[in-house]
Design a protein around this motif. Sequence first.
Motif, PDB file in Angstrom:
ATOM      1  N   PRO A  56      -4.300 -60.227 -10.860  1.00 56.72           N
ATOM      2  CA  PRO A  56      -3.375 -59.435 -11.677  1.00 56.72           C
ATOM      3  C   PRO A  56      -4.113 -58.757 -12.832  1.00 56.72           C
ATOM      4  N   LYS A  57      -3.819 -57.465 -13.005  1.00 54.87           N
ATOM      5  CA  LYS A  57      -4.505 -56.697 -14.043  1.00 54.87           C
ATOM      6  C   LYS A  57      -3.785 -56.757 -15.378  1.00 54.87           C
ATOM      7  N   SER A  58      -2.491 -56.998 -15.349  1.00 56.68           N
ATOM      8  CA  SER A  58      -1.721 -57.004 -16.584  1.00 56.68           C
ATOM      9  C   SER A  58      -2.017 -58.272 -17.377  1.00 56.68           C
ATOM     10  N   LEU A  59      -2.243 -58.099 -18.658  1.00 57.62           N
ATOM     11  CA  LEU A  59      -2.523 -59.236 -19.527  1.00 57.62           C
ATOM     12  C   LEU A  59      -1.291 -60.127 -19.662  1.00 57.62           C
ATOM     13  N   SER A  60      -0.119 -59.537 -19.686  1.00 57.94           N
ATOM     14  CA  SER A  60       1.101 -60.326 -19.815  1.00 57.94           C
ATOM     15  C   SER A  60       1.304 -61.203 -18.585  1.00 57.94           C
ATOM     16  N   GLU A  61       0.970 -60.696 -17.409  1.00 55.96           N
ATOM     17  CA  GLU A  61       1.095 -61.500 -16.192  1.00 55.96           C
ATOM     18  C   GLU A  61       0.132 -62.680 -16.205  1.00 55.96           C
ATOM     19  N   ARG A  62      -1.083 -62.448 -16.662  1.00 58.41           N
ATOM     20  CA  ARG A  62      -2.049 -63.555 -16.713  1.00 58.41           C
ATOM     21  C   ARG A  62      -1.654 -64.581 -17.766  1.00 58.41           C
ATOM     22  N   ASP A  63      -1.037 -64.129 -18.863  1.00 55.87           N
ATOM     23  CA  ASP A  63      -0.634 -65.069 -19.898  1.00 55.87           C
ATOM     24  C   ASP A  63       0.500 -65.982 -19.431  1.00 55.87           C
ATOM     25  N   GLU A  64       1.390 -65.458 -18.582  1.00 51.89           N
ATOM     26  CA  GLU A  64       2.488 -66.304 -18.118  1.00 51.89           C
ATOM     27  C   GLU A  64       2.113 -67.137 -16.901  1.00 51.89           C
ATOM     28  N   GLY A  65       0.857 -67.046 -16.451  1.00 48.08           N
ATOM     29  CA  GLY A  65       0.367 -67.953 -15.418  1.00 48.08           C
ATOM     30  C   GLY A  65       0.150 -67.342 -14.058  1.00 48.08           C
ATOM     31  N   ARG A  66       0.304 -66.044 -13.880  1.00 49.39           N
ATOM     32  CA  ARG A  66       0.043 -65.414 -12.583  1.00 49.39           C
ATOM     33  C   ARG A  66      -1.472 -65.276 -12.426  1.00 49.39           C
ATOM     34  N   LEU A  67      -2.039 -66.076 -11.535  1.00 50.60           N
ATOM     35  CA  LEU A  67      -3.492 -66.137 -11.407  1.00 50.60           C
ATOM     36  C   LEU A  67      -4.010 -65.264 -10.270  1.00 50.60           C
TER      37      LEU A  67
END
Length: 1161
Positions: free
Chosen positions: A604-615
């Motif tokens: 995932p390229k979005s920082l918000s997605e990585r912060d909520e746990g999408r790896l």
Amino acid sequence: MAKLPKASTSKAVAKPAAPAPSKSRKRAPPSDDAEPAAAAPSVFGDEPLDFGDEVSEDEEAQDGEDDSEGEEAFPEVDFGESEEEGSEEEDSMDEEEAALLAELEAEDAEDEDSDDEEVSPDEEDDGSDLDELIRRNTTKPDEREGVDEDTPATSFEDVGLLGDYMKRSRKVLSNITGQEKTEWEGGIDAGYGSDSSTEDTTNRIGDIPAYFYDDLPHIGYDIDGKKVMRPATGDELDKFLEGVEDEAGGWTTVKDKLHGQNVALTEEELDLIHRLAKSENPDSAYDPYAPTIEHFSSNVRTMPLSGRPEPKSRFLPSKWEHKKVMKIVRAIRAGRIVPRKSGAAKPSQPQFYGLWSSTDEAAAPHPMHMPAPKLALPSHNESYNPPAEYLWTQEEKDEFNSREKEDQKGQVVPIKHSSLRQVAAYPEFVQERFERCLDLYLAPRMLRRRPRLDIKDPSELIPKLPSPKDLRPFPTTNSITYPHPNGVRTRCVSIDPTGMWVVTGAEDGEVRLWELAVGRCAMKWKCGEGPIYGVEWCPDKDKSLFAVASSSKIHLISPLPVLSDALAARTSQFALAGFNTASTDDAGNAKKHEQPAEVRWIKPKSLSERDEGRLVEVDVPGTLKQVTWHKRGDYFATVSEGAGNRSVLVHQLTKHQTQAPFKKQKGDVQRVAFHPSRPQFFVATQRYIRIYDLLAQQLVKTLNPGLKWISSIDVHPLGDNVIVGSYDKRLVWHDLDLSSTPYKTLRYHSRALRSVSFSPVYPLFLSTSDDGSIHIFHATVYSDLLTNPLIVPLKVLKGHEIKEGLGVLDAKWHPKEPWVVSVGSDGNGRGMTATELEPVTPVAALLPANIPEDAPESCPGTESEFAGLADSCKGCANQEACATAPKGPDPDLPAVKERLKDVRRKILVLSGKGGVGKSTVSGMLGWALSRDEDMQTGMMDIDICGPSLPLMFGLSGSRMHSTNSGILPLSVLPNLSLVSIGFLLPTSSSAVIWRGPKKNGIIKQFLKDVDWGALDYLVVDTPPGTSDEHLSVVQYLKESGIDGAVIVTTPQEVALQDVRKELDFCRKVGVPILGVIENMSGFVCPSCGGESDIFIPSTGGADALAKEWDVELLGKIPLDPRIGKSCDYGVSFLDDHPESPASVAYINIVDRLREKLDALP
């Protein structure tokens, strides 16, 4: 065309019974210069044959008359000859035909001489077009040419017919139609012209396949349309014994499928089979080296006849055979031939009769028949009015009653009745008939060829299973709820390895994370617009992530915000390491891994997605249906629909590699699973389960569960057993060491199974179904290979609603506890625990929330208008704070209103006097209201100092428990529940020594914190008087509303004067009065049923009170001693004694109450 001279047939006439000749065929006439040929031997006689082309006019006319008779046309073949050629080449009839014609003419002449007898329509001539076609296209050699005119005609005696053949019929009047019919004496034997090629076949099913009758008791039908029953067959042991006793070893016997019998082959048939098996000529006399016979030679021969095969043009239908068949048909129509006349004697067979039977009926044909013995006639002691000497004494009755139930069978206790109508129905009739049916079912009376089993009790055949109480713990209680918004259908669930978190996937495309213990939704992720078909936690405890199967994409998600920093960092590094890892071969050289088509690993390229746990996200072909992990947590497999040979993919997370293990699929894959300890992979198609070795890359075993459509699969933690669920309502247990077929097949569900699962730590497994239930089973797998697994049904858990035909869609076991978390189509997840959650402790439950823990005994509460001002507040550390705090209405009133919003009617049971039976009346009202199964009734006992309802409803010693939704009331019946302070006391004799504030607090908690649910009636039992409890319940129900109060009194004035105070209390606080009940109004004798007054109404009783206060008298309840006994035992008096006047009075009172309550807005 020149005519050939007619040959003499005098020798042929001398043999009228000779077989019919073959059909004639056209030949070109021989030339005039041809040399005469010597006569060849013929099957028709010694005279040469002459195939003349001309037919006399008499013969032609005779043929025309015969063809015009009313007979069913014989299907002839038209070879395209013209009418002129056909008429010229028709042949005359032979002697036997003449005899048949003479017989028919004699019949016609006799019919004309009869007294105006009518001819049936069947016997009339029928000149059809098909007969004309037969006449024009049928030829036959003229065998009568050359016969002298003086040759005598064939008579009936020449063909074997009697002289009075035509005189054996008579006209009789039919009993059915009332018309005349012809009746023949004796009839004609239908066994004409039979040979070995037309042997009678018992089963006349024709071309119908024999397997159509596999599930029927018969194998076909005979010529009369009667069923041909299936012959009795033995078991495999009988077949083995027959083979041992057979000289040939039993291999010369084959099964006749048409008749269902075994047929022994002869030596000739065996020789024929051996020749066919060796691809040899089936004819044993065949000489492959015989000299060749030149049928078609170039040498011109003078002989006009040759041995060449007959051409197909000569095989024409025989007109002579057609006439013979029609003669038989006319005889059948006229009734002269009856195949099997009704009532005629059947072929003689040995008849066997019962030696001791009084009837002359033959025994049943099969050897297993043995009629049941007849019962003996009744004796004197079985009479309804036996003599006095046959009556038993009391000692004999006591001795008979002391026997075991089995020893009492067959004996009748003599009872004397004055008339037969006074004899009551036999009370044990249904039970004994049922036991008799069980006896006949389990051990039918039949002729046994082997030693009989010694079965004394049918229960001995039932396997001895341990009691479920001895197999605890297992899930029993619905303790936690995980509600999804808008009731969205939830398809999958999974529990993390620590047992702390639960993740669910719903059809709205959202994945939700719940805290298992409290049911709190901690996080949620949107994973596409389509439904979520699978979620699965990684089994590695050092990492915390799960895989989500959504449409055509796999999401690897970790709840990073709720994890510790170390665990979050470890999980992220583990999932993202594959983006920086290059694939290497065995030598360590870098190589590029070729992913299957349409497979991509995406970060995932979005920082918000990585912060909520999408790896990580993985694109796969098809629509994902399942995702499952290997036990080490590095590999996981997916199943897709509509992806062909890429429907099953195996992924490696650390290297971000995907491989398709199968180049060609054998059927549509439904589910896959990894073996817990071996490198084996289970693949379940629609009907089969194949086990593959991942190292050897080969098929190890194929399981055949015998199911129509497999829905789920799970492997036992030890790896030697597999359970399989199916959409055809069956659960199958496979023992991998035993066989490829199921060890057990269980069918407890009424609808399709959705999932099956083994507990990882306890010997338990479950199955979920669309019937809305979860079945819990105990399953002990022994290390001893000689001992079969022990499977015991334990519990049926319910709670999910069936919505749109779907029930419980998935369920998983807790990794450490005997708990189950399930999800269903109703949009709720439910946590089932082995034991109830921690009970509500009395201290926490009884202290009001607005009273500090260090408050004095009589604290009025911080929200009371006397807070800090009452005498009891002196010396309290909180006095100043309470005195200066703002005052106002109780803030919990809206919460009480919200909790009771689904309660339709609320009724108070009041009485200013103690001992009038107020709690008894409350309990009886609850029992009476619950008689309507469509109504839900709740009982609340606010008599703090003297709770009596727990004992009256049989719940003494029980405990209430708290869940996420509130305190659960105890269930008396499915539609009757109870809450009482008696459930919170240590023992039933513990005293409650409280003042007002604590009493008010417990009443508020009963109204605010108890999960009442939807109720039709809430009956509140109050203590005597007009004290704190009454004021509290009226105050807390002020906003939700009280529908009315029922006042209970007794007839004497000492009770009435206190009841008047209660009536005044209701009017002052604004509680409507539904009516007055007079309890203990008279005494009912339990023996004779008579009533008598015990409490004398000196001032008029409840009647005068009702008139005085202008209220309705709902009814009077007499005193019945059995009421107290029913209350002590916790049973319904109304159900046990419905004939009592007290029961009738209670029912009438409840009916009147319901009428008044239904009339309210």
